[in-house]
Design an enzyme around this catalytic site. Structure first.
Site, PDB file in Angstrom:
ATOM      1  N   GLN A  82      -5.039  -5.583   6.952  1.00 25.67           N
ATOM      2  CA  GLN A  82      -5.941  -6.599   6.407  1.00 25.67           C
ATOM      3  C   GLN A  82      -5.822  -7.929   7.144  1.00 25.67           C
ATOM      4  OE1 GLN A  82      -8.173  -5.701   4.301  1.00 25.67           O
ATOM      5  NE2 GLN A  82      -7.307  -3.717   3.726  1.00 25.67           N
ATOM      6  N   ASP A 133       2.629  -4.491   8.170  1.00 24.50           N
ATOM      7  CA  ASP A 133       1.373  -3.774   8.020  1.00 24.50           C
ATOM      8  C   ASP A 133       0.253  -4.795   8.169  1.00 24.50           C
ATOM      9  OD1 ASP A 133      -0.939  -2.561   7.149  1.00 24.50           O
ATOM     10  OD2 ASP A 133      -0.159  -1.953   5.201  1.00 24.50           O
ATOM     11  N   LYS A 192     -10.960  -1.074  10.109  1.00 27.82           N
ATOM     12  CA  LYS A 192     -11.034  -2.301   9.314  1.00 27.82           C
ATOM     13  C   LYS A 192     -11.358  -3.508  10.187  1.00 27.82           C
ATOM     14  CE  LYS A 192      -7.666  -0.476   6.004  1.00 27.82           C
ATOM     15  NZ  LYS A 192      -8.547  -0.128   4.881  1.00 27.82           N
ATOM     16  N   CYS A 239      -4.683   2.351  -3.814  1.00 35.25           N
ATOM     17  CA  CYS A 239      -3.466   2.903  -3.188  1.00 35.25           C
ATOM     18  C   CYS A 239      -2.306   1.919  -3.328  1.00 35.25           C
ATOM     19  CB  CYS A 239      -3.700   3.268  -1.725  1.00 35.25           C
ATOM     20  SG  CYS A 239      -4.894   4.584  -1.490  1.00 35.25           S
ATOM     21  N   HIS A 260       0.856  -1.183   0.000  1.00 35.57           N
ATOM     22  CA  HIS A 260       0.000   0.000   0.000  1.00 35.57           C
ATOM     23  C   HIS A 260       0.892   1.232   0.000  1.00 35.57           C
ATOM     24  CE1 HIS A 260      -2.894   2.947   1.626  1.00 35.57           C
ATOM     25  NE2 HIS A 260      -3.862   2.108   1.302  1.00 35.57           N
TER      26      HIS A 260
END
Length: 406
Positions: free
Chosen positions: A204, A201, A227, A364, A124
């Site tokens: 997700q 990261d 999220k 992104c 991202h």
């Protein structure tokens, strides 16, 4: 429909928990932001409407009670991701701020000219741009990992590319476009093998799979609350205590100080050092309620449910000759695709006419789009409130797209 048995083995049917999802609306954009269950909405309303007060400052009882609740939320986050102490949990506005904090306060102070940073092709923009800014500031260089044929980060290539000059590795635990899941433990071991630190990261990942930062062994981990069925404006940076202690403050102001004089200011220890000003108190409480909700269902059940939905969706879309699928077969809750000759924005618009909400664009992740050979993709992403009926609506909508565009 292929894979229907797998879906029926782990039914969740939690759509009734989400007041913003009306009957007949297929919300398939959870990778962008998750809808909020009523229990989270109630926790936020209660915090603002019944128990609200500032934290860490007031001597009156309600302030003390809110401080206890706020710090209990921090402890809940620590347990949720396997951190050993809540002092390693920094509340931030989201994963983007968490990455920027590490880039500015660790990378920009610990790296020097000639050092190298390693990223991957599927990151991202929030896990690219902050490292570019830090690299430019100190004179470091950035290397980029390729992807495997099935669109995973190529860890064999990582093993070949890594050198002692690499001081930081930053990778997505789960791709926001492809849903591919990183072997986080192997990536961490490879990074540590050359003395590099690693940031993951987890935006997700945390809503879909169990995360244990201690078992993974990484050095920094970030994710966003919205999220994870929580509110916007709240996120988490976990960092090893020894590294947080090395880092100067990100911002100056109230709360992050030990003592202020015009001659010199000394700073609070982490995590307070990085939380200048009045924090997003209610956001932290909403995040805690979201964690309770997810744990009440069980991440294993959630992952099984979403994996089965992905399997069904990919099988159904693959049966349409004009559809090209991206990502691995076992992606975590995300299916990206393109319809031949049709821009993804047109796909999204026509699906919306059929009450199906997806994401269309570069997500992104423009470098990844270049690797895939497209300007953009359509993306359907699943959650606890989705079921086979949403896949049927998606496929029906894509079939309509192909009829309209011939």
């Amino acid at each position: 429909m292929a894979g229907a048995d797998a879906v029926s083995e782990s039914p969740l049917d939690r759509v009734a928990d989400f007041p913003a999802i009306p009957a007949g609306w297929a919300y398939l954009d959870t990778a962008a932001t998750a809808q909020k269950p009523q229990v989270v909405i109630d926790a936020i309303a209660r915090a603002y409407g019944e128990t609200y007060a500032t934290v860490h400052r007031g001597v009156y009882q309600r302030s003390a009670d809110m401080t206890v609740a706020y710090e209990a939320a921090r402890a809940k986050v620590a347990r949720f991701i396997g951190a050993t102490t809540s002092d390693e949990i920094v509340f931030v506005r989201g994963a983007t701020e968490g990455i920027n904090l590490v880039a500015q306060c660790w990378a920009a102070t610990q790296l020097k000219s000639g050092d190298r940073i390693l990223l991957s092709m599927l990151e991202h923009h929030s896990n690219i741009v902050p490292w570019q800014m830090a690299a430019e500031r100190v004179g470091a260089a950035i290397d980029v990992l390729p992807l495997t044929a099935d669109h995973r980060i190529d860890l064999d290539a990582m093993e070949r590319i890594l050198t002692p000059q690499h001081k930081l590795v930053a990778l997505a635990h789960v791709s926001n476009v492809l849903g591919s899941v990183l072997d986080a433990k192997r990536a961490t071991d490879l990074a540590h093998g050359v003395g590099a630190k690693i940031l993951l990261d987890g935006c997700q990942a945390v809503p879909r799979i169990a995360v244990d930062v201690a078992a993974i062994g990484c050095d920094f981990y970030v994710f966003s609350g919205h999220k994870l069925y929580g509110p916007t404006g709240i996120g988490v940076l976990w960092g090893r205590g020894e590294f947080l202690a090395q880092m100067p403050p990100y911002q100056g102001g109230g709360s992050m100080i030990d003592r202020v004089t015009f001659a010199k200011t000394t700073y609070a220890p982490p995590p307070g050092r990085f939380e200048a000003g009045t924090p997003h108190i209610v956001g932290a409480l909403g995040l805690a309620a979201a964690i309770d909700y997810v744990e009440g269902i069980g991440l294993d059940r959630i992952h099984a449910h979403e994996t089965a939905l992905v399997r069904d969706a990919r099988a159904a879309l693959a049966s349409l000759n004009s559809v090209r699928l991206f990502g691995p077969e076992d992606s975590a809750g995300i299916v990206s695709f393109a319809v031949e000759g049709v821009h993804p924005h047109d796909v999204g618009t026509i699906l919306d006419e059929g009450r199906v909400a997806i994401r269309a664009g570069h997500h992104c992740a423009q470098p990844l789009m270049e690797v895939l050979g497209v300007d953009a993709t359509a993306r359907a992403s699943f959650a606890v409130y989705n079921g086979p009926q949403d896949i049927e609506a998606l496929v029906k909508g894509v079939e309509r797209v192909t009829r309209i565009f011939g």
